[in-house]
Design an enzyme around this catalytic site. Structure first.
Site, PDB file in Angstrom:
ATOM      1  N   ASP A   5       0.879 -20.277  -9.897  1.00 37.53           N
ATOM      2  CA  ASP A   5       0.728 -21.727 -10.046  1.00 37.53           C
ATOM      3  C   ASP A   5      -0.751 -22.091  -9.980  1.00 37.53           C
ATOM      4  O   ASP A   5      -1.602 -21.304 -10.408  1.00 37.53           O
ATOM      5  CB  ASP A   5       1.537 -22.443  -8.955  1.00 37.53           C
ATOM      6  CG  ASP A   5       2.073 -23.787  -9.404  1.00 37.53           C
ATOM      7  OD1 ASP A   5       1.272 -24.724  -9.531  1.00 37.53           O
ATOM      8  OD2 ASP A   5       3.286 -23.895  -9.622  1.00 37.53           O
TER       9      ASP A   5
ATOM     10  N   HIS B  56      -0.155 -28.753  -6.519  1.00 38.24           N
ATOM     11  CA  HIS B  56       1.145 -28.496  -7.138  1.00 38.24           C
ATOM     12  C   HIS B  56       1.743 -27.186  -6.630  1.00 38.24           C
ATOM     13  O   HIS B  56       2.918 -27.124  -6.236  1.00 38.24           O
ATOM     14  CB  HIS B  56       0.956 -28.448  -8.652  1.00 38.24           C
ATOM     15  CG  HIS B  56       2.206 -28.247  -9.443  1.00 38.24           C
ATOM     16  ND1 HIS B  56       2.690 -26.999  -9.774  1.00 38.24           N
ATOM     17  CD2 HIS B  56       3.070 -29.136  -9.983  1.00 38.24           C
ATOM     18  CE1 HIS B  56       3.797 -27.123 -10.491  1.00 38.24           C
ATOM     19  NE2 HIS B  56       4.047 -28.419 -10.641  1.00 38.24           N
TER      20      HIS B  56
ATOM     21  N   SER C 224       9.488 -28.500 -12.188  1.00 34.99           N
ATOM     22  CA  SER C 224       8.666 -27.725 -11.257  1.00 34.99           C
ATOM     23  C   SER C 224       9.247 -27.748  -9.855  1.00 34.99           C
ATOM     24  O   SER C 224       9.115 -26.790  -9.096  1.00 34.99           O
ATOM     25  CB  SER C 224       7.239 -28.284 -11.201  1.00 34.99           C
ATOM     26  OG  SER C 224       6.422 -27.732 -12.179  1.00 34.99           O
TER      27      SER C 224
END
Length: 948
Positions: A433, A496, A678
């Protein structure tokens, strides 16, 4: 009983110094400390004055008693809770003794500490008083009174009594005798000790052979003059009630008319604030699908002396070095003839990255490369994206936020799964990620130190300025920390990959905000997305290879390789076009034994997104709190499974998934709601890790099969393009069952009193029989238990009644005969209108109803209380958690038959964000009304039960 003196603690007194010779008389003794001279008995009764009373003695620093009058001494509860009655401040006598006569303690039975202090001194002495076995003070009837049964037969409810102390706390171990005092018959056993709840009950009470009144008397010798008499009537005129019970699927139905919101319209994945925190989204749009000046070339294995892609032999470093040399030799002829440069070689997938100095020459360079017979493919270096945030909140890192995670974790049955396993430190998961924060306390303990950063240090547009994509200034390196976000907003909040990793494995049960699907796990963070949330195909491929324990380009002309490969790789990223280099990396990782789980994309269309659409990958779509496909989620024939990803389309932060986040402005950890595929993907990855904790030997293929085989079907029956195999379920996957084992049971209620007379198990044909039913009016309810617990009528389990759950039909029995009552059970819904006493729905003890309300709608329920005692009325969520997701923020009010308010409650625990309601009252037999009002509007369950 003798009582040992508690050890004293020396208290240092501040004494004025004085000078003088030996002729000066020594000053009188001065108290410097306290000592407990009389300790209360170890078996003290809560609510009763302590005897003998506690007393403290003043002493000097040698431990000798000091006779000093008028020194105030205080007493307080140091631990254990409760409250003191009587005088809590006493002055010492001339002998230096302070005696606390009449001191009493009220509160829960249990150990508690008293601390004694003297304000004129400088320290204190404390002693412990054990209230763990208070004496019995009161005996009250429990269930089993005023019954009717056939003469010579057993009553349906064995009589019981409850014994409590002076503060209404249950007292265990009290002997209770049961004696038949009228009518004949027998009760067994004749003597029973109370259990930990203070309850003593007979196993059976068989009435006398002749019709007429029967009496059973319960007596506790420990409570002089106290007894309880139970009555029953034996009759020879009995009937039978029979029927069949049909189980419907209405339990799982989601009725939009019940107040659950309907979602629609496009949305992209995003974070959502608890309060507004705006920042700019990236200037590089998703329409820019590749870098402007880069090509990725893959070579035929035979041309570079390599086995086919995915061969385990490619894990060899020596073979990798040979392949690098062969690729460089092939590339050199092309880059020397044209203005271009070799910027990376990945031997595991036989790929080279070439940068063309003049972007206008990219097409001609690609054509020249394709003419080389050694070349397998030439492609642009595409871009993939994370689910970019639009808004973010921060919250204090020491708050317990599990209630805000309960909607999504409850949807996948994690509480039931955690009873089996909460994870294992032997399970290794890779999160590929935008990086991690090792300094976030919510996850630091579950992170490995062998992650890597594969973000190239070229340039991107960030807030209008060209800045290095990597953010840390050094391109590929061993530190996967996310250094910044391309935000430009006031708060600069992001992370994230941190949010994704938190869902997989934020440390559980540690009081630090949120918990992961796994409370314990090892997460290897691999950084492939830049500070703007995008990454190139080549960089992503290197991250996948590294996570799988395969050689990856180290950015310096060689390779870097982790010592072990992960068992599961999470890819919460997606691009609109297939990439050869990523596909080859996926094949290699899969062949190395990794299960690869990827986000399906957030375009809200059937267009495939990659790498999720590759056949080797488990593709995850997202659902909102209503279990419907989220408004933004991609769908289509490549979808394999679904998971909760949240949906903000209604504008509510609590419709998202809560996990970890980072404030780059403050340099501080936080928590944020987010939605997107996600957010759905790490739920699936996390469940896969739980499976490995339970069985470390599972292969990637076995993991995939467990996840999809035991998913909960959603949408149309069987596999479909929205949900794939269904919504992932942790409990099902761990137990390899699609549901708990269930047994149908039927309950016979007295329609006039609400008393439960019989409970029987249904047969395999779903039929039941109540025998020995005397004349009267009855109602029949039925429900399913789970895993043999014999508990029916619990919220969320199938439940129903003959004639309808909210308005059951009565069966009138007059003499011997057979009565038939067949009906269906499922989701026990309220029956409108029910907004006032005259049309209140019936809510039976031990059962529940599902209602829907609004700020202007009040739902009324009628409850029959058959015996004096304590009763509880409580709302709970249909989906999600109290006050979150689609759930109702309720208020409960309880009224007697005259409409007099008896109790009300808004929030069970507002501090813990439990916004459902609960009222517990001691009630006499009779009819009561329970009203439910919703502050926001939505669906809820209302339950009535005996006890707290």
């Amino acid at each position: 009983m003798a009582h040992a003196r508690l050890p004293s603690v020396v208290l240092l007194a501040l004494l004025a110094g004085c000078g003088g010779g030996s002729n000066v008389e020594p000053p009188p003794p001065h108290a410097t400390k306290l000592a407990v001279s009389v300790q209360p008995p170890t078996q003290a009764q809560s609510g009763i004055s302590l005897a003998p009373p506690p007393a403290v003695q003043l002493q000097d620093d040698q431990g000798a008693a000091v006779g000093q009058a008028g020194v105030p001494v205080n007493v307080a509860i140091a631990s254990g809770g409760g409250s003191l009655t009587g005088s809590t401040t006493v002055n010492t006598s001339a002998a230096g003794l302070a005696t606390f006569t009449g001191l009493g303690i009220h509160g829960t039975v249990g150990s508690r500490s008293l601390v004694f202090t003297a304000p004129d001194l400088t320290a204190a002495t404390s002693g412990t008083i054990d209230l763990s076995a208070g004496a019995a003070a009161l005996i009250v009837a429990g269930a089993g009174n005023q019954q009717t049964a056939g003469a010579g037969s057993q009553v349906a409810i064995p009589p019981s009594v409850t014994i409590t102390d002076g503060d209404n706390n249950p007292v265990a171990g009290v002997a209770v005798g049961f004696q038949v005092t009228a009518g004949g018959g027998v009760a067994e056993p004749s003597a029973v000790n109370t259990n930990s709840s203070g309850v003593a009950a007979v196993t059976s009470w068989t009435l006398g052979a002749a019709p007429g009144p029967n009496s059973l008397t319960a007596t506790a010798a420990a409570i002089p003059g106290s007894s309880v008499v139970f009555t029953a009537t034996g009759t020879g005129d009995v009937a039978t009630i029979t029927g069949t019970i049909n189980v419907s699927n209405r339990l799982l139905a989601r009725s939009k008319a019940a107040g659950i919101a309907t979602f629609g319209g496009p949305a992209s994945g995003k974070f959502r604030p608890l309060q507004a925190h705006e920042f700019r989204s990236r200037t590089l749009s998703r329409s820019a699908r590749y870098t402007p000046d880069e090509l990725i070339v893959t070579y035929r294995p035979t041309s570079v002396g390599a086995p086919s892609v995915g061969s385990r032999a490619l894990a060899s470093r020596s073979l990798g070095a040979a392949i690098i040399g062969a690729i460089r030799s092939h590339v050199q002829a092309h880059i020397s003839a044209r203005a271009s440069a070799l910027t990376g070689v990945s031997p595991t997938v036989m790929a080279a990255r070439i940068r063309v100095h003049n972007p206008g020459d990219v097409a001609s360079v690609a054509a020249a490369l394709r003419s080389d017979p050694a070349v397998a493919t030439v492609e642009r270096n595409g871009l993939v994206f994370r689910d970019r945030a639009a808004r973010l909140p921060t919250r204090a890192s020491n708050d317990p936020f599990y209630p805000e995670q309960a909607w999504n974790y409850g949807m996948v049955d994690l509480p039931e799964a955690w009873a089996i396993t909460t994870g294992s430190a032997s399970v290794l998961v890779g999160v590929v990620d935008d990086g991690i924060r090792f300094d976030h306390p919510g996850i630091a303990a579950n992170l490995t130190s062998d992650g890597y950063d594969f973000v190239s240090n070229d340039f991107t547009a960030c807030s209008g300025d060209g800045v290095p994509r990597a953010g840390d200034g050094d391109g590929y390196d061993p530190d996967p920390t996310i250094p910044a976000v391309c935000d430009g907003g006031a708060d600069s909040i992001g992370g994230h990959g941190l949010h994704v990793a938190g869902t997989i494995g934020a440390v559980g049960n540690d009081g630090l905000g949120v918990t992961g699907v796994n409370w314990t796990v090892r997460i290897r963070p691999v950084r492939v997305l830049d500070i703007d949330g995008s990454g190139t195909d080549y960089d992503v491929a290197q991250g996948i290879l590294y996570a799988a324990g395969l050689p990856a380009d180290d950015g310096k002309g060689g390779t870097v390789q982790a010592t072990t490969g992960v068992k599961v790789i999470n890819l919460s990223l997606a691009g609109p076009s297939p990439s050869n280099v990523i596909h080859d990396a996926v094949i290699a990782a899969a062949n190395a034994g990794a299960l690869i789980v990827a986000a399906a994309g957030n375009d809200g269309t059937a267009d495939p997104h990659y790498p999720a659409a590759f056949p080797e990958v488990l593709s995850v779509s997202a659902v909102g709190p209503d279990r419907e496909l989220a408004s933004y989620s991609s769908f289509g024939p490549t979808i394999d499974i679904a998971a909760p990803g949240g949906d903000f389309v209604d504008g509510d932060a609590t419709f998202g998934v809560l996990s970890l986040i980072w404030s780059f402005k403050a340099g501080a950890p936080g928590f944020a709601f987010a939605d997107g595929t996600s957010m759905a993907t790490p739920h699936v990855t996390g469940v896969a890790a739980l499976l490995l904790a339970q069985n470390p030997g599972l292969s990637a293929a076995e993991l995939r099969s467990r996840l999809t085989t035991y998913a909960v079907d959603a949408g149309s029956a069987g596999r479909d393009d929205q949900y794939g195999a269904g919504i992932v379920n942790a409990r099902n996957s761990l137990t390899q069952t699609l549901a708990p084992t269930r047994q149908l049971r039927a309950k016979l209620y007295d329609a006039s009193t609400g008393n439960v007379l019989q409970t029987v198990a249904a047969t395999g044909s779903r039929s039941y029989t109540f025998s020995g039913v005397t004349s009267g009016s009855y109602q029949v309810f039925a429900g399913e238990d789970e895993n043999g617990d014999q508990a029916i009528g619990l919220p969320g389990r199938r439940w129903g009644a003959f004639g309808g759950s909210a308005t059951p039909s009565s069966i009138d029995v007059a003499g011997a005969g057979t009565h038939h009552a067949s009906f269906s059970i499922g989701r026990p819904a309220e029956q409108e209108p029910n907004d006032k006493s005259s049309d209140a729905n019936l809510l039976v003890l031990g059962g529940y109803l599902v209602g829907a309300t609004s700020p202007t709608d009040n739902d009324s329920y009628r409850v029959l209380i058959p015996q004096p005692g304590q009763y509880t009325f409580e709302t709970s969520p249909v989906d999600g958690a109290c006050g979150f997701a689609l759930e109702e923020d309720t208020v409960i009010g309880v009224f007697d038959a005259r409409g007099t308010p008896l109790g009300s409650n808004d929030d069970i625990d507002q501090a813990a964000t439990n916004l459902c309601s609960r009222v517990t009252l001691t009630l006499a037999p009779g009819t009561y009304r329970v009203d439910v009002q919703g502050l926001n509007g939505g669906a809820y369950r209302i339950q009535a039960r005996a006890g707290p």
